[in-house]
Design an enzyme around this catalytic site. Structure first.
Site, PDB file in Angstrom:
ATOM      1  N   PHE A  14     -11.386  24.703 -37.334  1.00 48.51           N
ATOM      2  CA  PHE A  14     -10.651  23.715 -38.138  1.00 48.51           C
ATOM      3  C   PHE A  14      -9.190  24.144 -38.356  1.00 48.51           C
ATOM      4  O   PHE A  14      -8.254  23.448 -37.952  1.00 48.51           O
ATOM      5  CB  PHE A  14     -11.411  23.536 -39.460  1.00 48.51           C
ATOM      6  CG  PHE A  14     -10.699  22.784 -40.530  1.00 48.51           C
ATOM      7  CD1 PHE A  14     -10.116  21.555 -40.264  1.00 48.51           C
ATOM      8  CD2 PHE A  14     -10.631  23.292 -41.831  1.00 48.51           C
ATOM      9  CE1 PHE A  14      -9.464  20.846 -41.266  1.00 48.51           C
ATOM     10  CE2 PHE A  14      -9.998  22.594 -42.835  1.00 48.51           C
ATOM     11  CZ  PHE A  14      -9.402  21.378 -42.556  1.00 48.51           C
ATOM     12  N   THR A 139      -9.132  34.295 -47.405  1.00 49.58           N
ATOM     13  CA  THR A 139      -9.440  33.224 -48.363  1.00 49.58           C
ATOM     14  C   THR A 139      -9.223  33.672 -49.809  1.00 49.58           C
ATOM     15  O   THR A 139      -9.293  34.869 -50.111  1.00 49.58           O
ATOM     16  CB  THR A 139     -10.931  32.819 -48.173  1.00 49.58           C
ATOM     17  OG1 THR A 139     -11.349  32.050 -49.280  1.00 49.58           O
ATOM     18  CG2 THR A 139     -11.840  34.031 -48.093  1.00 49.58           C
ATOM     19  N   ASP A 140      -9.029  32.708 -50.700  1.00 49.89           N
ATOM     20  CA  ASP A 140      -8.932  33.042 -52.129  1.00 49.89           C
ATOM     21  C   ASP A 140     -10.296  33.409 -52.710  1.00 49.89           C
ATOM     22  O   ASP A 140     -10.384  33.919 -53.829  1.00 49.89           O
ATOM     23  CB  ASP A 140      -8.285  31.900 -52.926  1.00 49.89           C
ATOM     24  CG  ASP A 140      -9.086  30.600 -52.910  1.00 49.89           C
ATOM     25  OD1 ASP A 140     -10.087  30.503 -52.164  1.00 49.89           O
ATOM     26  OD2 ASP A 140      -8.711  29.672 -53.655  1.00 49.89           O
ATOM     27  N   GLU A 141     -11.373  33.150 -51.928  1.00 46.75           N
ATOM     28  CA  GLU A 141     -12.718  33.433 -52.461  1.00 46.75           C
ATOM     29  C   GLU A 141     -12.953  34.930 -52.644  1.00 46.75           C
ATOM     30  O   GLU A 141     -13.877  35.331 -53.346  1.00 46.75           O
ATOM     31  CB  GLU A 141     -13.791  32.809 -51.556  1.00 46.75           C
ATOM     32  CG  GLU A 141     -13.626  31.309 -51.467  1.00 46.75           C
ATOM     33  CD  GLU A 141     -14.812  30.580 -50.862  1.00 46.75           C
ATOM     34  OE1 GLU A 141     -15.941  31.079 -50.966  1.00 46.75           O
ATOM     35  OE2 GLU A 141     -14.594  29.495 -50.303  1.00 46.75           O
ATOM     36  N   TYR A 165     -20.344  35.420 -47.661  1.00 48.02           N
ATOM     37  CA  TYR A 165     -19.120  35.036 -46.930  1.00 48.02           C
ATOM     38  C   TYR A 165     -17.898  35.738 -47.525  1.00 48.02           C
ATOM     39  O   TYR A 165     -17.144  36.421 -46.821  1.00 48.02           O
ATOM     40  CB  TYR A 165     -18.928  33.508 -46.981  1.00 48.02           C
ATOM     41  CG  TYR A 165     -17.513  33.071 -46.633  1.00 48.02           C
ATOM     42  CD1 TYR A 165     -17.009  33.256 -45.344  1.00 48.02           C
ATOM     43  CD2 TYR A 165     -16.667  32.483 -47.590  1.00 48.02           C
ATOM     44  CE1 TYR A 165     -15.698  32.875 -45.022  1.00 48.02           C
ATOM     45  CE2 TYR A 165     -15.377  32.098 -47.277  1.00 48.02           C
ATOM     46  CZ  TYR A 165     -14.892  32.299 -45.994  1.00 48.02           C
ATOM     47  OH  TYR A 165     -13.597  31.927 -45.683  1.00 48.02           O
ATOM     48  N   LYS A 169     -15.331  38.622 -45.985  1.00 44.96           N
ATOM     49  CA  LYS A 169     -13.884  38.426 -45.830  1.00 44.96           C
ATOM     50  C   LYS A 169     -13.139  39.509 -46.608  1.00 44.96           C
ATOM     51  O   LYS A 169     -12.115  40.036 -46.142  1.00 44.96           O
ATOM     52  CB  LYS A 169     -13.460  37.034 -46.321  1.00 44.96           C
ATOM     53  CG  LYS A 169     -13.906  35.886 -45.452  1.00 44.96           C
ATOM     54  CD  LYS A 169     -13.338  35.913 -44.034  1.00 44.96           C
ATOM     55  CE  LYS A 169     -11.854  35.636 -43.960  1.00 44.96           C
ATOM     56  NZ  LYS A 169     -11.388  35.510 -42.544  1.00 44.96           N
TER      57      LYS A 169
END
Ligand SMILES: NC(=O)c1ccc[n+]([C@@H]2O[C@H](COP(=O)([O-])OP(=O)(O)OC[C@H]3O[C@@H](n4cnc5c(N)ncnc54)[C@H](O)[C@@H]3O)[C@@H](O)[C@H]2O)c1
Length: 356
Positions: A14, A139-141, A165, A169
């Site tokens: 994506f 990612t901000d996660e 996940y 990361k």
């Protein structure tokens, strides 16, 4: 403009495909796209650039050390932008092993291939070695979630990942920073909030809701729908990433976000209203909203402080949530062939990640 060679991992995904399209359509740079083509990779997202002489596709797994070394030797990249990853939280709950493999082991393999290539450059072409960059896209996660309605993630926020996940990361971010600190590899890291836009795989919230609504199917909202995400249009993210890769300071981290904090339920209701406007029907699309069991370990709120990238690199998003969401819905309405083929493949909209 000085033409460079960008090695993009995960360029059939994506965000990766948005970066590739942006580089080919709006710059003079060359792109080598390396992608394993998992269920999430789709070469049809690159149809608009595949004929360009500046674009090359290589199907390979980033965990394959020999293939990665060969890629560096053959294409002599100036910039690596590393996006290849397993990216869906729900799938990481169902099967974390693949996430550890690609996101952690794969990143380590890629770092080692980049390091040995860069070491050779230092002996053979010092100017190219000095300008070489390894940009890791995260990612901000990794920051976990924020309590209450105040507070933002800054580049100094401690890591506290909640899902397999985000933990994978976070691990890969640590590896990248360690390779910079220990070996001097010229790395950059970006941590971005939730993206949305064209070519988004329909397991993620926004495309799933658009396609379910068009099919008259229920719109499954997790828990009470009050989880807050900070949304960014994917093409704004792609432009930010290219800015960081080409103008960012080595060793630095940049948070990227759109200042669009929305509760999931609000996102779904806004989509329903947009669809009512674009594809009117007698009953409201909102009637399709169905609350379902929440995701295990679901983070409550993410919100990004993107002031560093704005201040230091002059990047600001071009789309508001309203303009970006309208463009996204219009894109899905105009590109049925793309999503129909995705739906005919491995994913038909089933619920994932319940841990049951
Ligand atoms: N989607 C978001 O909202 C978001 C937000 C912030 C950061 N990110 C990060 O941006 C990156 C891209 O996300 P996305 O949403 O485009 O993901 P995606 O799942 O759409 O695409 C991932 C791509 O990586 C490829 N890939 C997977 N494993 C591979 C392997 N072992 N070797 C080579 N290629 C492999 C897939 O085939 C796919 O094309 C990820 O690293 C993700 O963590 C995503």
């Amino acid at each position: 403009m000085n033409s460079k060679t960008f090695l993009i991992t995960g360029g059939a995904g994506f965000i990766g495909s948005a970066v590739v399209r942006e580089l080919i359509q709006n710059t003079a740079h060359k792109v080598v796209n390396v992608d394993k083509l998992t269920y999430a990779g789709n070469l049809e997202s690159l149809a608009s650039v595949e004929a360009s002489e500046r674009y090359t596709f290589v199907q390979a797994d980033i965990c394959d050390a020999a293939a990665m070394q060969q890629l560096f030797a053959q294409h002599q990249p100036d910039v690596v932008m590393h996006l290849a990853a397993e990216s869906h939280v729900d799938r990481s709950i169902d099967g974390p092993a693949e996430f550890i493999q690609t996101n952690v082991v794969g990143t380590a393999v890629l770092l080692e291939a980049a390091r040995s290539y860069w070491k050779k450059l230092q002996e053979q072409d010092t100017a190219k070695a000095e300008s070489f960059r390894f940009h890791h896209i995260s990612t901000d996660e990794v920051y976990g979630d924020l309590e209450g309605t105040d507070g933002l993630f800054t580049e100094e926020t401690s890591y506290a990942p909640s899902s397999p996940y985000s933990a994978s990361k976070a691990s890969s971010d640590h590896l990248v920073r360690a390779w910079q600190r220990t070996y001097g590899l010229p790395t950059l890291v970006t941590n971005c909030s939730n993206n949305y836009g064209p070519f988004h795989f329909p397991e993620k919230l926004i495309p799933l809701m658009i396609l379910n609504a068009l099919a008259g199917k229920p719109l499954p909202v997790y828990g009470d729908g009050q989880q807050i995400r900070d949304w960014l249009y994917v093409e704004d993210h792609a432009r930010a990433l290219i800015k960081v890769a080409t103008e960012g300071q080595v060793g630095e981290t940049y948070n990227i976000g759109g200042h669009n904090e929305k509760a999931n339920l609000t996102v779904v209701e806004t989509l329903c209203d947009l669809l009512q406007d674009l594809v009117p029907k007698e009953t409201s699309y909102r009637d399709l909203i169905t609350f379902v069991t929440d995701r295990p370990g679901h983070d409550v709120r993410y919100a990004i402080d993107a002031s560093k990238i704005e201040r230091e690199l002059g990047w600001v998003p071009e789309e508001t949530f309203e303009t970006g969401l309208r463009k996204t819905v219009q894109w899905y309405l105009a590109n049925e062939t793309w999503w129909k083929r995705v739906q005919d493949g491995s994913y038909q909209g089933q619920r994932l990640g319940t841990n049951s």
